[in-house]
Design an enzyme around this catalytic site. Structure first.
Site, PDB file in Angstrom:
ATOM      1  N   GLU A  71      13.884 -15.674  -0.743  1.00  0.00           N
ATOM      2  CA  GLU A  71      14.199 -16.842   0.097  1.00  0.00           C
ATOM      3  C   GLU A  71      13.115 -17.904  -0.044  1.00  0.00           C
ATOM      4  OE1 GLU A  71      14.577 -15.599   4.168  1.00  0.00           O
ATOM      5  OE2 GLU A  71      16.034 -14.034   3.607  1.00  0.00           O
TER       6      GLU A  71
ATOM      7  N   ASP B 285       0.825  -1.205   0.000  1.00  0.00           N
ATOM      8  CA  ASP B 285       0.000   0.000   0.000  1.00  0.00           C
ATOM      9  C   ASP B 285       0.863   1.260   0.000  1.00  0.00           C
ATOM     10  OD1 ASP B 285      -2.941   0.931   0.613  1.00  0.00           O
ATOM     11  OD2 ASP B 285      -1.673   2.105   1.958  1.00  0.00           O
TER      12      ASP B 285
HETATM   13  C1  NOJ Z   1      -4.304   3.137  -0.715  1.00  0.00           C
HETATM   14  C2  NOJ Z   1      -5.466   2.230  -0.480  1.00  0.00           C
HETATM   15  O1  NOJ Z   1      -5.771   1.545  -1.654  1.00  0.00           O
HETATM   16  C3  NOJ Z   1      -6.586   3.098   0.033  1.00  0.00           C
HETATM   17  O2  NOJ Z   1      -7.806   2.411   0.086  1.00  0.00           O
HETATM   18  C4  NOJ Z   1      -6.194   3.633   1.376  1.00  0.00           C
HETATM   19  O3  NOJ Z   1      -7.175   4.541   1.833  1.00  0.00           O
HETATM   20  C5  NOJ Z   1      -4.844   4.356   1.332  1.00  0.00           C
HETATM   21  N1  NOJ Z   1      -3.870   3.682   0.533  1.00  0.00           N
HETATM   22  C6  NOJ Z   1      -4.284   4.518   2.709  1.00  0.00           C
HETATM   23  O4  NOJ Z   1      -3.876   3.274   3.222  1.00  0.00           O
END
Ligand code: NOJ
Length: 517
Positions: free
Chosen positions: A240, A199
């Site tokens: 790994e 993310d």
């Molecule tokens: C990207 C994620 O896809 C989204 O849903 C989220 O709100 C933000 N990152 C923060 O984690």
């Protein structure tokens, strides 16, 4: 799993499960792991190679689970760790790999680290975050959801959060933070996870001098070079294990900077948001495809093709508008939508993305042709982005319709956490199964027929406004965006078409897969 293909991520079809909205196994109106296990057959029938599970960890749900309070467990609303392990095992038995979602930029304000950091100024955990002493807000940075990026905890102390105040940013300069995430990666790889979706992958590091964002100056929190060192160490861990993939959520307009994340010792793949945001226009799409293919070829990484996800307006809706682009800055909510046109284009887009070289992502519900629910009553909106940007992502997160004639369409036995449009009665899995003209059967056929693995891509010149390409000697895809019907190239048979057509004239906004002579 051992013995299955190597480098599967290079050409996989990867289906994103947004667990809150996939299927509910316990009747509380929120989807869960039991629901995914019960509906695994749908994914097997669709023919996908892997599932990406959006976060399922314990979370106060300030940002629908992207505010994680424990990366080594499952939130009770979704089930238990042993259910997650059972799902991984069952998916593997069905030949489906599992990608889990890791959120390294921030954690929940309810995570024990942040609680300890708040409890005492001298707690070692304070250093894991971005606390600053200052009478005024330390910077004027605008957070990723809009609004300020700092929250005050007492008269002169602030902490940084690029998203909501419930998502404090971690300090990636601290070795304990790095070690913790390396250990989390191993935790899930040891449990059989085949990949990690990362993310906000470009945000981790911040310039400790905290300069303001200034045009022409290096950005203080986007894409700092130090991030690459983290991904090199993650890559060593992935290597790994056998056949594990790291896939980055990297929003980056600069293609060079984007592909830096895909160097051979870093991530295996990254989402193609350039393509996702591109207008439904032959010239813009062709140049986006060329840009993508060139950039990835230079670095030897597989391109990815993404039309939708849980953050963006569903593409049936986007492609039914006059302005068919997507960006968070350009809010098109409420502008007129022609759903028939959007659906026709979405069908063609499916054949486009599933026949370009690389891997393709399918966001749950796109195989059903779902559109954005733009009529969620304001008091039911849950997305924290809404208060900050006036746009909600809830419209693409509405629970899936499985069967029956009215909501909740067997998504749950209770009340779905977001309302489903009654018109989705024609878009249920049940209603579409066996109907050769349905979106679902189009996706099933396309994924089944998609066997281009090593076949070389080459553009085919079919005139202005027509996108056409071959994969090897005997396959071609033709997508007509010229504004008038166009003749097909000489072919042996039409393998699949996104819409009806007579004879050899392919209508506007229609794509066909051809077996060449
Ligand atoms: C990207 C994620 O896809 C989204 O849903 C989220 O709100 C933000 N990152 C923060 O984690």
């Amino acid at each position: 799993m051992s013995g299955m293909t190597n480098q599967w991520w290079r050409d996989a079809v990867i289906y994103q499960v947004y667990p809150r909205s996939f299927a509910d196994g316990d009747g509380d109106g929120v989807g869960d792991i039991a629901g995914v296990r019960a509906r695994l057959g749908h994914l097997r029938d669709l023919g996908v190679d892997a599932i990406w599970m959006s976060p399922w960890y314990p979370s106060p749900m300030a940002d629908a689970g992207y505010d994680v309070s424990d990366f080594r467990d499952i939130d009770p609303v979704f089930g238990t760790l042993s259910e997650a392990e059972a799902l991984i095992a069952e998916a593997h038995e069905a030949g489906i790999r599992i990608i889990i979602d890791i959120v390294p930029n921030h954690i929940s304000s309810e995570h024990p680290w942040f609680k300890a950091a708040l409890a005492s100024e001298t707690a070692p955990e304070r250093e894991y975050f971005w606390f600053r002493k200052s009478q005024n807000m330390p910077t004027k940075w605008i957070g990723e959801f809009g609004g300020t990026a700092w929250t005050r905890v007492d008269e002169d102390t602030w902490y940084l959060h690029l998203f909501t105040p419930e998502q404090p940013d971690l300090n990636w300069d601290h070795p304990v933070v790095r070690e913790e995430f390396e250990s989390i990666l191993r935790f899930w790889f040891d449990r059989g996870a085949d990949g990690i979706r990362i993310d906000s992958a470009a945000l981790l590091f911040k310039d400790p001098a905290l300069p303001e964002v200034t045009d022409g100056e290096p950005h203080p929190f986007h894409d700092l070079d130090a991030v690459h060192d983290v991904y090199r160490s993650w890559r060593r861990i992935a290597d790994e294990y056998a056949d594990r993939a790291l896939i980055g959520e990297v929003w980056m307009p600069d293609v060079e900077r984007f592909t830096n994340y895909l160097r051979p010792d870093e991530l295996h793949a990254a989402f193609n948001f350039d393509f996702l945001g591109c207008a439904w226009d032959p010239y813009l799409m062709r140049s986006c495809i060329d840009r993508t293919l060139d950039a990835h070829a230079r670095i030897g990484a597989p391109p990815t093709w993404v039309l939708s996800n849980h953050d963006v307006t569903r593409h049936v809706t986007r492609y039914g508008r006059t302005d068919t682009t997507f960006s968070f800055e350009n809010n098109l909510d409420g502008t007129p939508v022609d759903l028939e046109l959007g659906t026709r284009r979405a069908r063609a887009a499916a054949l486009l993305t599933l026949s370009l070289p690389g891997s393709a992502y399918v966001y749950q519900g796109e195989e059903l042709g779902l559109w954005e629910n733009e009529s969620i009553p304001e008091d039911q909106i849950q997305d924290p982005m809404y208060a900050r940007r006036g746009h909600t992502r809830d419209g693409c997160r509405v629970p899936l319709p499985w069967s029956g004639d009215e909501p909740p369409f067997d998504f749950t036995t209770g009340a779905p956490w977001l309302p489903q449009p009654a018109e989705w009665k024609d878009r249920t899995v049940e209603a579409q199964t066996g109907d050769p003209s349905s979106m679902l059967e189009l996706y099933r056929s396309a994924i089944r027929l998609r066997a281009f693995k090593d076949q070389r891509f080459a553009w085919l010149d079919r005139g202005e406004g027509v996108l056409a390409w071959t994969r090897g000697a005997d396959f071609a895809c033709v997508l007509n965006l010229s504004g008038a019907p166009v003749p097909l190239p000489e072919h042996e048979s039409v393998l699949l078409a996104s819409g009806p057509f007579d004879g050899d004239l392919l209508p506007q906004d229609t794509a066909a897969w051809l077996r060449l002579k």
